[in-house]
Design a protein around this motif. Structure first.
Motif, PDB file in Angstrom:
ATOM      1  N   ALA A  69       0.734  -1.272  -0.153  1.00 10.91           N
ATOM      2  CA  ALA A  69      -0.060  -0.036   0.015  1.00 10.91           C
ATOM      3  C   ALA A  69       0.856   1.306  -0.044  1.00 10.91           C
ATOM      4  O   ALA A  69       0.401   2.398  -0.561  1.00 10.91           O
ATOM      5  N   THR A  70       2.270   1.184   0.729  1.00  2.81           N
ATOM      6  CA  THR A  70       2.921   2.287   0.729  1.00  2.81           C
ATOM      7  C   THR A  70       3.523   2.583  -0.829  1.00  2.81           C
ATOM      8  O   THR A  70       3.557   3.724  -1.366  1.00  2.81           O
ATOM      9  N   GLU A  71       3.959   1.564  -1.223  1.00  2.00           N
ATOM     10  CA  GLU A  71       4.353   1.701  -2.648  1.00  2.00           C
ATOM     11  C   GLU A  71       3.439   2.089  -3.680  1.00  2.00           C
ATOM     12  O   GLU A  71       4.150   2.864  -4.490  1.00  2.00           O
ATOM     13  N   ARG A  72       2.189   1.881  -3.386  1.00  2.00           N
ATOM     14  CA  ARG A  72       1.087   2.453  -4.376  1.00  2.00           C
ATOM     15  C   ARG A  72       0.700   3.676  -4.119  1.00  2.00           C
ATOM     16  O   ARG A  72      -0.351   4.124  -4.593  1.00  2.00           O
ATOM     17  N   GLY A  73       1.282   4.215  -3.012  1.00  2.00           N
ATOM     18  CA  GLY A  73       0.976   5.618  -2.580  1.00  2.00           C
ATOM     19  C   GLY A  73      -0.419   5.764  -1.913  1.00  2.00           C
ATOM     20  O   GLY A  73      -1.024   6.969  -1.965  1.00  2.00           O
TER      21      GLY A  73
END
Length: 340
Positions: free
Chosen positions: A304-308
């Motif tokens: 979820a962090t990588e996808r912003g």
């Protein structure tokens, strides 16, 4: 008024490079991509190659979390005073994985221990490290959830062999206060040992060894009574989530994201229904990695962090359920984290 709390400072994730698709599994057993997706929502998973163990995945995820936090140092002087590894699949029965992981990360002679709480392991490990930081036993901690389930899966059992994947996720924590972004505000934990026979790996423990009888080959594999586990998972995760929200005074409407244990897409949707939560607030990662047990929540956070998707200050609810039976939930605010 702010009070002492553990605060997230870094995040790391690692899955083995080998991708195993549903189509590949359907060539080995009586199943199909359509059946697996309909029952679980899983489309692929990652499996470690022979010779790769849980500690190897844990070290990689831990390295990335330390780098994310800017805490990594070659001499171990980064201030990490505690390492907690949650796993159901340790390298061996004894010793624990955590001291080896700490040593291989260059953290020196810090306190290190394993936590075994099945798929709820990461939440239990987070609670353990948070309590140690708040109590002042350490200033910084590394919490890792890591699993290599492939060797424990019966290739003839489509009820388990299609579900589980391998991987590791980790977070770094420091002692801070509840008014900081990243603060772990509360943790709710529970268990019911009367239902221990719903899921487990019975072979090679002291129960079997004390009889002098070698375990049956099937007893060395993971078993799971899927229908009963489904009912218990939805009930316990919803109840624990409600308790955690009440402890921090949040309504369901105030939660920005629910990061549930990525066991099964149907379970996640059912928990959302029990809570009255719009499904779009669920963080979903299970379709790409399967059920990674204790690693699933930090892996989902990293995705979820990588996808912003996660923004500083967002209110997060973590919730999990697994063998034991054990369950747990945590409420926290999200910090500004950059993946390494």
């Amino acid at each position: 008024m702010s009070t002492p709390a553990a605060v997230l400072t870094g995040l790391g994730a690692y899955v083995p490079p080998r991708v195993v698709t549903n189509d590949e599994l359907s060539r080995r057993m009586d199943t199909s991509d359509a059946w697996i997706v309909r029952r679980t929502g899983i489309r692929q998973r990652h499996w470690a190659e022979p010779g790769v163990a849980t500690s190897d995945l844990a070290v990689e995820a831990g390295h990335r979390a330390l780098k994310s936090a800017g805490a990594e140092g070659s001499d171990g002087s980064d201030g990490i005073g505690l390492v907690v590894v949650a796993t159901t699949t340790p390298d061996q029965q004894c010793p624990a994985v955590a001291p080896d992981v700490a040593a291989r990360l260059g953290l020196g002679t810090v306190a290190a221990l394993d936590v075994g709480a099945g798929c709820t392991g990461f939440v239990y490990a987070l609670a353990t490290a948070s309590a140690a930081l708040v109590a002042g036993y350490a200033e910084r901690a590394l919490v890792i959830g890591a699993e290599t389930f492939r060797p424990f899966l019966n290739p003839a059992d489509r009820g388990t062999a299609v579900i589980f994947g391998d991987g590791a996720g980790a977070v770094t924590l420091r002692r801070g206060t509840t008014d900081e972004a990243g603060a772990v505000l509360t943790v709710d934990l529970g268990s019911d040992g009367t239902l221990k026979d719903l899921v487990g790996i019975p072979g090679n423990g002291s129960r079997h060894r004390s009889t002098g009888r070698p375990p049956h080959p099937d007893e060395q594999y993971l078993f799971m009574h899927g229908k009963e586990v489904f009912v218990q998972a939805v009930r316990r995760m919803a109840q624990s989530s409600t308790t955690a929200l009440a402890q921090v005074g949040w309504s369901v409407d105030e939660v920005d994201h629910v990061v549930g244990h990525q066991a099964n897409l149907r379970i996640l949707h059912a928990v959302a229904g029990e809570l009255g939560l719009p499904e779009e607030r669920l963080v979903r990662h299970v379709d790409r990695v399967g059920n990674t047990s204790a690693a699933s929540i930090p892996l989902a956070l990293a995705d979820a962090t990588e996808r912003g998707r996660l923004r500083p200050g967002d209110r997060l609810l973590l919730t999990a359920f697994g063998a034991g039976l054990a369950w747990g939930s945590a409420a926290l605010t999200w910090p500004g984290i950059t993946l390494a």
